[in-house]
Design an enzyme around this catalytic site. Sequence first.
Site, PDB file in Angstrom:
ATOM      1  N   HIS A 224       6.445   6.223   1.846  1.00 40.60           N
ATOM      2  CA  HIS A 224       7.352   5.047   1.446  1.00 40.60           C
ATOM      3  C   HIS A 224       8.212   5.756   0.376  1.00 40.60           C
ATOM      4  O   HIS A 224       9.546   5.343   0.347  1.00 40.60           O
ATOM      5  CB  HIS A 224       6.655   3.956   0.765  1.00 40.60           C
ATOM      6  CG  HIS A 224       5.659   3.158   1.693  1.00 40.60           C
ATOM      7  ND1 HIS A 224       4.349   3.011   1.652  1.00 40.60           N
ATOM      8  CD2 HIS A 224       5.987   2.502   2.947  1.00 40.60           C
ATOM      9  CE1 HIS A 224       3.632   2.316   2.631  1.00 40.60           C
ATOM     10  NE2 HIS A 224       4.738   1.969   3.607  1.00 40.60           N
TER      11      HIS A 224
ATOM     12  N   ALA B  19       0.898  -1.233   0.137  1.00 41.36           N
ATOM     13  CA  ALA B  19       0.184  -0.021   0.000  1.00 41.36           C
ATOM     14  C   ALA B  19       0.879   1.333   0.083  1.00 41.36           C
ATOM     15  O   ALA B  19       0.768   2.151   0.952  1.00 41.36           O
ATOM     16  CB  ALA B  19      -1.063   0.079   1.294  1.00 41.36           C
TER      17      ALA B  19
END
Length: 272
Positions: free
Chosen positions: A30, A25
């Site tokens: 990230h 996800a």
Amino acid sequence: MTKVINTINDDILSENICFIPTMGAIHEGHLSLVDIGKETNLKTLVSIFLNRRQFNNDDDFKNYPIELEQDIEFLKSRGVDFIFLPQESYIYPSEGVPSIVPSKVGSILEGASRPGHFEGVLTVVNRLFDLIKPSHAVFGKKDAQQLFLIKDMVNRLDLNIEIIEGEIFRDINGLALSSRNKHLSQDAKLIAANIFKSLQKVAKEINLGKSFEESVELGINSFNQNEIDLDYLEIVDEENFNYPNKYSKKLKLLTAAYVENVRLIDNIDIEI
Ligand code: PAF
């Protein structure tokens, strides 16, 4: 050229790797860790592995967002060298992997609310380190207690891995990016942005000289006013995660709270 792999082979082990572990996800938070990884000029390897063992609640595990195709596209567009998508049996073979019990910091805050969570995190991170043998690994500061315990594990197990810390990535309203935000409606995202605003209020009060107790009390009121369901709001000494004392220089204010039943965590540094 990005390579998608399911196992770690000798070609990968012959490289110096900067490792960025994720549970998928993928979002800009990230990707900001990926960008930090790329600055090392080492080969970057991102793992996507939804680690059942770190969920103390089965529904939480089942509801975790899975967006594999989009994740791969995002990571390719950021120039990741390897995307590692292991099967559960590869990470946890039948002969078992050593469980890593966290030090006592693992039983407060997130550890108190989610028993077994940090043992699950450290066990999988150590297993991934053992498979990938990275020279560097990047972790985000949003999961501050996790980061503390991973650095502690690296020291305790004398692992030769440099841990690089990535700043918290926030949306325009201040909400810390998290895979769990995908469960929030637009309205809930606006409410959740008050988590960061409340943390900032507490930090400001402390900097103005108010006591920790009074400042936290104001923070709790701010959560209540915004109808955010607070789990904890606590100040620790960044060095050791103990309650601060007169020698403490850097503090961390940490919180976990629920908006629309979605558990969100956040934290802020306070210099004194
Ligand atoms: O922070 C996370 O996403 C996870 O805890 C990690 C480090 C990938 C381990 O599963």
